[in-house]
Design a protein around this motif. Sequence first.
Motif, short mmCIF file in Angstrom:
data_model
loop_
_atom_site.label_atom_id
_atom_site.label_comp_id
_atom_site.label_asym_id
_atom_site.label_seq_id
_atom_site.Cartn_x
_atom_site.Cartn_y
_atom_site.Cartn_z
N ALA A 50 0.83 -1.22 0.00
CA ALA A 50 0.00 0.00 0.00
C ALA A 50 0.86 1.27 0.00
O ALA A 50 1.93 1.30 0.60
CB ALA A 50 -0.92 0.01 1.22
N ARG A 51 0.35 2.31 -0.69
CA ARG A 51 0.91 3.66 -0.61
C ARG A 51 0.08 4.40 0.42
O ARG A 51 -1.12 4.55 0.26
CB ARG A 51 0.78 4.38 -1.96
N CYS A 52 0.72 4.87 1.48
CA CYS A 52 0.00 5.43 2.62
C CYS A 52 0.36 6.90 2.85
O CYS A 52 1.47 7.33 2.57
CB CYS A 52 0.34 4.65 3.89
N LEU A 53 -0.61 7.61 3.43
CA LEU A 53 -0.43 9.00 3.84
C LEU A 53 -0.82 9.08 5.31
O LEU A 53 -1.95 8.74 5.67
CB LEU A 53 -1.33 9.91 2.99
N ASP A 54 0.11 9.50 6.15
CA ASP A 54 -0.14 9.66 7.58
C ASP A 54 -0.19 11.16 7.88
O ASP A 54 0.84 11.80 8.10
CB ASP A 54 0.97 8.97 8.38
N LEU A 55 -1.42 11.73 7.81
CA LEU A 55 -1.62 13.16 8.06
C LEU A 55 -1.62 13.42 9.56
O LEU A 55 -2.13 12.62 10.33
CB LEU A 55 -2.97 13.61 7.49
N CYS A 56 -1.08 14.56 9.97
CA CYS A 56 -0.98 14.88 11.41
C CYS A 56 -0.33 13.70 12.11
O CYS A 56 -0.84 13.16 13.08
CB CYS A 56 -2.36 15.18 11.99
N GLY A 58 2.19 13.05 14.12
CA GLY A 58 2.58 12.97 15.54
C GLY A 58 3.79 12.07 15.70
O GLY A 58 4.85 12.33 15.15
N THR A 59 3.63 10.97 16.43
CA THR A 59 4.72 10.02 16.64
C THR A 59 5.02 9.19 15.40
O THR A 59 6.08 8.58 15.31
CB THR A 59 4.38 9.03 17.78
N GLY A 60 4.06 9.14 14.48
CA GLY A 60 4.22 8.30 13.29
C GLY A 60 3.91 6.84 13.55
O GLY A 60 4.18 5.99 12.71
N ALA A 61 3.32 6.53 14.71
CA ALA A 61 3.07 5.12 15.07
C ALA A 61 2.23 4.40 14.02
O ALA A 61 2.50 3.25 13.69
CB ALA A 61 2.40 5.04 16.44
N LEU A 62 1.19 5.06 13.49
CA LEU A 62 0.34 4.40 12.49
C LEU A 62 1.13 4.12 11.22
O LEU A 62 1.09 3.00 10.68
CB LEU A 62 -0.89 5.25 12.19
N GLY A 63 1.85 5.11 10.72
CA GLY A 63 2.62 4.92 9.49
C GLY A 63 3.76 3.93 9.65
O GLY A 63 4.03 3.12 8.76
N SER A 73 5.10 2.35 0.94
CA SER A 73 5.61 3.66 1.31
C SER A 73 4.62 4.37 2.21
O SER A 73 3.42 4.08 2.19
CB SER A 73 5.86 4.52 0.06
N VAL A 74 5.15 5.30 3.00
CA VAL A 74 4.33 6.15 3.85
C VAL A 74 4.87 7.57 3.76
O VAL A 74 6.06 7.81 3.99
CB VAL A 74 4.31 5.70 5.33
N GLN A 75 3.97 8.50 3.41
CA GLN A 75 4.28 9.92 3.47
C GLN A 75 3.75 10.44 4.79
O GLN A 75 2.55 10.43 5.03
CB GLN A 75 3.61 10.67 2.32
N GLY A 98 11.09 3.31 3.11
CA GLY A 98 9.85 3.72 2.47
C GLY A 98 9.12 4.86 3.15
O GLY A 98 8.04 5.24 2.71
N GLY A 99 9.69 5.42 4.21
CA GLY A 99 9.04 6.53 4.91
C GLY A 99 9.67 7.86 4.55
O GLY A 99 10.89 7.98 4.54
N GLN A 100 8.83 8.84 4.23
CA GLN A 100 9.29 10.20 3.98
C GLN A 100 8.53 11.12 4.91
O GLN A 100 7.32 10.94 5.10
CB GLN A 100 9.02 10.62 2.54
#
Length: 189
Positions: A50-56, A58-63, A73-75, A98-100
């Motif tokens: 999956a190509r993911c977007l983690d908006l807001c 924070g800690t980035g735990a979800l992404g 990848s996760v933006q 894969g994280g930016q």
Amino acid sequence: MRGASGRIRIIGGQLRNSRLDVPDLPGLRPTAERVRETLFNWLAPVITGARCLDLCAGTGALGIEALSRGAASVQFVERDAKAVLALRDNLARLKAQGGQVAAHDALSFLQGAPQPYGLVFLDPPFAQDLWVPLAQRLEQGGWLAPGAWIYVESPKGNAPVVPSNWTAHREGTAGEVRYALYRRIAPVA
């Protein structure tokens, strides 16, 4: 990490049991382990690649949990400088590929050139009441792939209004938090 107020654990995938440093910031509310476990059980059939977007972010735990479980990848989008630094440090320390990280306000980020994502984590600071404007920009701005999944976290008792073509797939509550997974049905042109 200097200034860390605690640590949270990645619960599944390649990075399972890795710890994320959590900076001491007002309003920072990492998604609870049991909520992340439930969410990623729901997402198990679609997370790989999956190509993911983690908006807001924070800690980035979800992404980071998504990357750990096979997301391509996760933006990450986060405006707080301390949170951005902690997120970048955590990604580097864990060698998470894969994280930016974009150091931006979520609303401003969504005014840029859209790239459709198959999975979006929408968990803004509760006090800022950003669910509706962010959901509208995601839907109207070309940020969602057809059939995209959108995870929304909000205060218990407050189901934010989402675009009419987002259909509720699953939802639950944990403590004072409501969490829901939506599926986007592409509008008919």
